[in-house]
Design a protein around this motif. Structure first.
Motif, PDB file in Angstrom:
ATOM      1  N   GLN A  50       0.815  -1.207   0.000  1.00 16.39           N
ATOM      2  CA  GLN A  50       0.000   0.000   0.000  1.00 16.39           C
ATOM      3  C   GLN A  50       0.853   1.263   0.000  1.00 16.39           C
ATOM      4  OE1 GLN A  50       0.054  -2.362   2.332  1.00 16.39           O
ATOM      5  NE2 GLN A  50      -0.236  -1.577   4.430  1.00 16.39           N
ATOM      6  N   VAL A  51       2.023   1.196   0.663  1.00 15.59           N
ATOM      7  CA  VAL A  51       2.949   2.336   0.660  1.00 15.59           C
ATOM      8  C   VAL A  51       3.502   2.557  -0.742  1.00 15.59           C
ATOM      9  CG1 VAL A  51       5.183   3.188   1.495  1.00 15.59           C
ATOM     10  CG2 VAL A  51       3.574   2.105   3.091  1.00 15.59           C
ATOM     11  N   VAL A  52       3.908   1.468  -1.384  1.00 16.56           N
ATOM     12  CA  VAL A  52       4.484   1.553  -2.727  1.00 16.56           C
ATOM     13  C   VAL A  52       3.432   2.009  -3.734  1.00 16.56           C
ATOM     14  CG1 VAL A  52       5.655   0.284  -4.554  1.00 16.56           C
ATOM     15  CG2 VAL A  52       6.180  -0.213  -2.162  1.00 16.56           C
ATOM     16  N   GLU A  53       2.239   1.441  -3.641  1.00 18.62           N
ATOM     17  CA  GLU A  53       1.180   1.818  -4.576  1.00 18.62           C
ATOM     18  C   GLU A  53       0.847   3.298  -4.464  1.00 18.62           C
ATOM     19  OE1 GLU A  53      -3.259   0.308  -5.970  1.00 18.62           O
ATOM     20  OE2 GLU A  53      -2.438  -0.336  -4.042  1.00 18.62           O
ATOM     21  N   VAL A 167      10.084   6.799   2.913  1.00 17.59           N
ATOM     22  CA  VAL A 167       8.662   7.137   3.001  1.00 17.59           C
ATOM     23  C   VAL A 167       7.968   6.236   4.015  1.00 17.59           C
ATOM     24  CG1 VAL A 167       6.479   7.174   1.732  1.00 17.59           C
ATOM     25  CG2 VAL A 167       8.573   8.021   0.636  1.00 17.59           C
ATOM     26  N   GLN A 168       8.252   4.940   3.958  1.00 14.64           N
ATOM     27  CA  GLN A 168       7.572   3.989   4.836  1.00 14.64           C
ATOM     28  C   GLN A 168       7.859   4.246   6.308  1.00 14.64           C
ATOM     29  OE1 GLN A 168       6.833  -0.256   3.714  1.00 14.64           O
ATOM     30  NE2 GLN A 168       8.440  -0.669   5.212  1.00 14.64           N
ATOM     31  N   ARG A 169       9.071   4.673   6.622  1.00 15.24           N
ATOM     32  CA  ARG A 169       9.376   4.942   8.023  1.00 15.24           C
ATOM     33  C   ARG A 169       9.018   6.379   8.423  1.00 15.24           C
ATOM     34  NH1 ARG A 169      16.056   4.662   8.076  1.00 15.24           N
ATOM     35  NH2 ARG A 169      16.434   6.777   7.330  1.00 15.24           N
ATOM     36  N   ARG A 170       8.347   7.083   7.521  1.00 13.33           N
ATOM     37  CA  ARG A 170       7.747   8.394   7.763  1.00 13.33           C
ATOM     38  C   ARG A 170       8.760   9.495   8.025  1.00 13.33           C
ATOM     39  NH1 ARG A 170       2.342   6.847  11.394  1.00 13.33           N
ATOM     40  NH2 ARG A 170       1.463   5.392   9.856  1.00 13.33           N
ATOM     41  N   ASP A 171       9.938   9.350   7.464  1.00 11.55           N
ATOM     42  CA  ASP A 171      10.896  10.448   7.522  1.00 11.55           C
ATOM     43  C   ASP A 171      10.496  11.556   6.555  1.00 11.55           C
ATOM     44  OD1 ASP A 171      12.599   9.509   9.497  1.00 11.55           O
ATOM     45  OD2 ASP A 171      13.799   8.342   8.089  1.00 11.55           O
ATOM     46  N   MET A 172      10.028  11.167   5.367  1.00  5.73           N
ATOM     47  CA  MET A 172       9.623  12.128   4.353  1.00  5.73           C
ATOM     48  C   MET A 172       8.397  11.591   3.629  1.00  5.73           C
ATOM     49  SD  MET A 172      12.102  14.422   4.582  1.00  5.73           S
ATOM     50  CE  MET A 172      11.905  15.406   3.092  1.00  5.73           C
ATOM     51  N   LYS A 173       7.540  12.491   3.155  1.00  4.87           N
ATOM     52  CA  LYS A 173       6.435  12.118   2.289  1.00  4.87           C
ATOM     53  C   LYS A 173       6.934  12.048   0.849  1.00  4.87           C
ATOM     54  CE  LYS A 173       3.034  14.425   5.233  1.00  4.87           C
ATOM     55  NZ  LYS A 173       2.033  15.524   5.315  1.00  4.87           N
ATOM     56  N   PRO A 174       6.275  11.262  -0.014  1.00  4.76           N
ATOM     57  CA  PRO A 174       6.742  11.162  -1.406  1.00  4.76           C
ATOM     58  C   PRO A 174       6.907  12.514  -2.079  1.00  4.76           C
ATOM     59  CG  PRO A 174       5.083   9.491  -0.984  1.00  4.76           C
ATOM     60  CD  PRO A 174       5.129  10.376   0.244  1.00  4.76           C
ATOM     61  N   ARG A 204      15.882  15.765  16.922  1.00  8.54           N
ATOM     62  CA  ARG A 204      14.940  14.998  17.743  1.00  8.54           C
ATOM     63  C   ARG A 204      13.482  15.404  17.533  1.00  8.54           C
ATOM     64  NH1 ARG A 204      18.197  14.458  23.566  1.00  8.54           N
ATOM     65  NH2 ARG A 204      20.110  13.567  22.682  1.00  8.54           N
ATOM     66  N   ASP A 205      13.114  15.606  16.277  1.00 13.36           N
ATOM     67  CA  ASP A 205      11.710  15.923  15.999  1.00 13.36           C
ATOM     68  C   ASP A 205      10.951  14.697  15.502  1.00 13.36           C
ATOM     69  OD1 ASP A 205      12.715  15.589  13.451  1.00 13.36           O
ATOM     70  OD2 ASP A 205      11.834  17.440  12.645  1.00 13.36           O
ATOM     71  N   GLY A 206      11.590  13.533  15.558  1.00  8.96           N
ATOM     72  CA  GLY A 206      10.932  12.294  15.173  1.00  8.96           C
ATOM     73  C   GLY A 206      11.113  11.877  13.740  1.00  8.96           C
ATOM     74  N   ARG A 207      11.892  12.630  12.970  1.00  5.14           N
ATOM     75  CA  ARG A 207      12.131  12.267  11.565  1.00  5.14           C
ATOM     76  C   ARG A 207      13.528  12.700  11.155  1.00  5.14           C
ATOM     77  NH1 ARG A 207       8.448  16.565   8.209  1.00  5.14           N
ATOM     78  NH2 ARG A 207       9.165  15.230   6.533  1.00  5.14           N
ATOM     79  N   ARG A 208      14.087  11.968  10.223  1.00  3.25           N
ATOM     80  CA  ARG A 208      15.392  12.312   9.669  1.00  3.25           C
ATOM     81  C   ARG A 208      15.157  13.131   8.413  1.00  3.25           C
ATOM     82  NH1 ARG A 208      16.185   6.219  11.314  1.00  3.25           N
ATOM     83  NH2 ARG A 208      13.963   6.568  11.058  1.00  3.25           N
ATOM     84  N   ASP A 209      15.389  14.409   8.492  1.00  5.86           N
ATOM     85  CA  ASP A 209      15.043  15.339   7.416  1.00  5.86           C
ATOM     86  C   ASP A 209      16.311  15.998   6.882  1.00  5.86           C
ATOM     87  OD1 ASP A 209      14.112  17.293   5.732  1.00  5.86           O
ATOM     88  OD2 ASP A 209      12.659  18.133   7.135  1.00  5.86           O
ATOM     89  N   LEU A 210      16.798  15.495   5.758  1.00  2.00           N
ATOM     90  CA  LEU A 210      18.028  16.034   5.173  1.00  2.00           C
ATOM     91  C   LEU A 210      17.753  17.150   4.172  1.00  2.00           C
ATOM     92  CD1 LEU A 210      20.204  12.829   4.681  1.00  2.00           C
ATOM     93  CD2 LEU A 210      19.766  14.207   6.718  1.00  2.00           C
ATOM     94  N   ILE A 211      16.505  17.529   4.042  1.00  2.00           N
ATOM     95  CA  ILE A 211      16.148  18.614   3.134  1.00  2.00           C
ATOM     96  C   ILE A 211      16.021  19.943   3.876  1.00  2.00           C
ATOM     97  CG2 ILE A 211      14.346  19.487   1.583  1.00  2.00           C
ATOM     98  CD1 ILE A 211      13.853  16.615   0.706  1.00  2.00           C
ATOM     99  N   ARG A 212      15.379  19.907   5.055  1.00  2.00           N
ATOM    100  CA  ARG A 212      15.102  21.168   5.757  1.00  2.00           C
ATOM    101  C   ARG A 212      15.823  21.340   7.084  1.00  2.00           C
ATOM    102  NH1 ARG A 212       9.733  19.648   3.750  1.00  2.00           N
ATOM    103  NH2 ARG A 212       9.788  18.220   5.504  1.00  2.00           N
ATOM    104  N   SER A 213      16.250  20.272   7.713  1.00  2.00           N
ATOM    105  CA  SER A 213      16.838  20.368   9.056  1.00  2.00           C
ATOM    106  C   SER A 213      18.363  20.437   8.986  1.00  2.00           C
ATOM    107  CB  SER A 213      16.421  19.157   9.900  1.00  2.00           C
ATOM    108  OG  SER A 213      17.140  19.132  11.117  1.00  2.00           O
ATOM    109  N   VAL A 214      18.915  21.602   9.262  1.00  2.00           N
ATOM    110  CA  VAL A 214      20.369  21.759   9.246  1.00  2.00           C
ATOM    111  C   VAL A 214      21.050  20.833  10.263  1.00  2.00           C
ATOM    112  CG1 VAL A 214      22.276  23.376   9.715  1.00  2.00           C
ATOM    113  CG2 VAL A 214      20.346  24.074   8.267  1.00  2.00           C
ATOM    114  N   PRO A 215      20.544  20.704  11.491  1.00  2.00           N
ATOM    115  CA  PRO A 215      21.168  19.757  12.425  1.00  2.00           C
ATOM    116  C   PRO A 215      21.201  18.329  11.881  1.00  2.00           C
ATOM    117  CG  PRO A 215      19.734  21.238  13.624  1.00  2.00           C
ATOM    118  CD  PRO A 215      19.468  21.479  12.180  1.00  2.00           C
TER     119      PRO A 215
END
Length: 269
Positions: A50-53, A167-174, A204-215
């Motif tokens: 369902q995630v892939v679809e 996407v599946q681990r909810r770090d980023m949306k597609p 420590r905001d619950g997601r690994r965000d390499l697009i917006r989070s400088v830390p």
């Protein structure tokens, strides 16, 4: 980080994952059928169908990505030519300013991972001008197109699986996954597979965000280098162990030398 690394994908590509059945093509023909096969094989990749679809539902074949892939040329600039083309005094000064702005975070990162601020700032600056531009192409579309394409299907299938894992681990949306044409993501241009392995949630905001989070960006880059064997407290010039680690970041010798020299200048050496 990754456009030169991708040039070596033929030798680095993983063989097809267990149960992989979708057929590649050298044109757009069969792309929709390929998507359905990929969705069906999702569990063999550790992915939920369902995630892939949902992620692939509106994804179409991209002739632009194929054109860019076919248009790559061998890298023949000398170090002097490359450095002059990519680096100037303003970039060095900007790196020093960014070092001051993020001094506290950079200090904590060096204490934890052993990688000094000048190296992280040099990579950050060289990859995306300190986050100024990291690409705006849909990563999943790019990777799906290149996975469907026969030229390096196994390599990019692995990267597509990694992007969908993000996407599946909810770090980023597609729709948030936008980057360079070959799927590089974020302010230091991680491949999806490196994102999965080395990205950290430093803020420590619950997601690994390499697009917006400088830390997250800086700590993840340090974690990558540390995991590759970076030696804390040692230099990084040619002939050192840390210079060899920088070669893990990028396979092009002029790129590695540029990181090394930039870091020295940013650090005031």
């Amino acid at each position: 980080m990754r456009r030169f690394l991708i040039a070596f994908a033929g030798s680095l590509a993983l063989m097809s994952a267990p149960g992989w059945a979708a057929k590649c093509s050298n044109s757009s023909a069969g792309f929709d059928a390929w998507k359905q096969s990929f969705i069906a094989e999702a569990p063999s990749h550790g992915l939920k169908p369902q995630v892939v679809e949902a992620a692939l539902r509106n994804v179409s074949y991209s002739p632009k990505v194929i054109k860019l892939d076919r248009g790559q040329h061998s890298f023949k600039l000398s170090f002097e030519q490359f450095y002059k083309k990519r680096v100037n005094g303003a970039m060095i000064r900007r790196g020093q300013q960014m070092g001051q702005i993020h001094a506290r975070i950079l200090g904590k990162i060096e204490k934890q991972y052993g990688v000094p601020a000048p190296i992280l700032l040099a990579i950050w600056g060289l990859e995306t001008n300190y986050g100024g531009y990291s690409g705006n192409m849909p990563v999943i579309q790019s990777l799906a197109t290149l996975s469907h394409d026969c030229r390096r299907s196994a390599f990019f299938t692995n990267e597509l699986v990694a992007a969908l894992t993000i996407v599946q681990r909810r770090d980023m949306k597609p729709e948030e996954l936008r980057g360079a044409w070959a799927g590089e993501i974020g302010q230091t241009q991680f491949l999806s597979s490196s994102y999965v392995k080395y990205a950290v949630d430093y803020d420590r905001d619950g997601r690994r965000d390499l697009i917006r989070s400088v830390p997250d960006v800086l700590a993840s880059t340090a974690n990558y280098l540390a995991q590759k064997g970076w030696r804390a407290g040692q230099g990084w010039g040619p002939g050192t162990a840390n210079y060899e680690v920088l070669k893990q970041w990028n396979k092009a010798s002029v790129y590695v030398q540029t990181i090394s020299v930039m870091a020295e200048k940013i650090g005031g050496k």
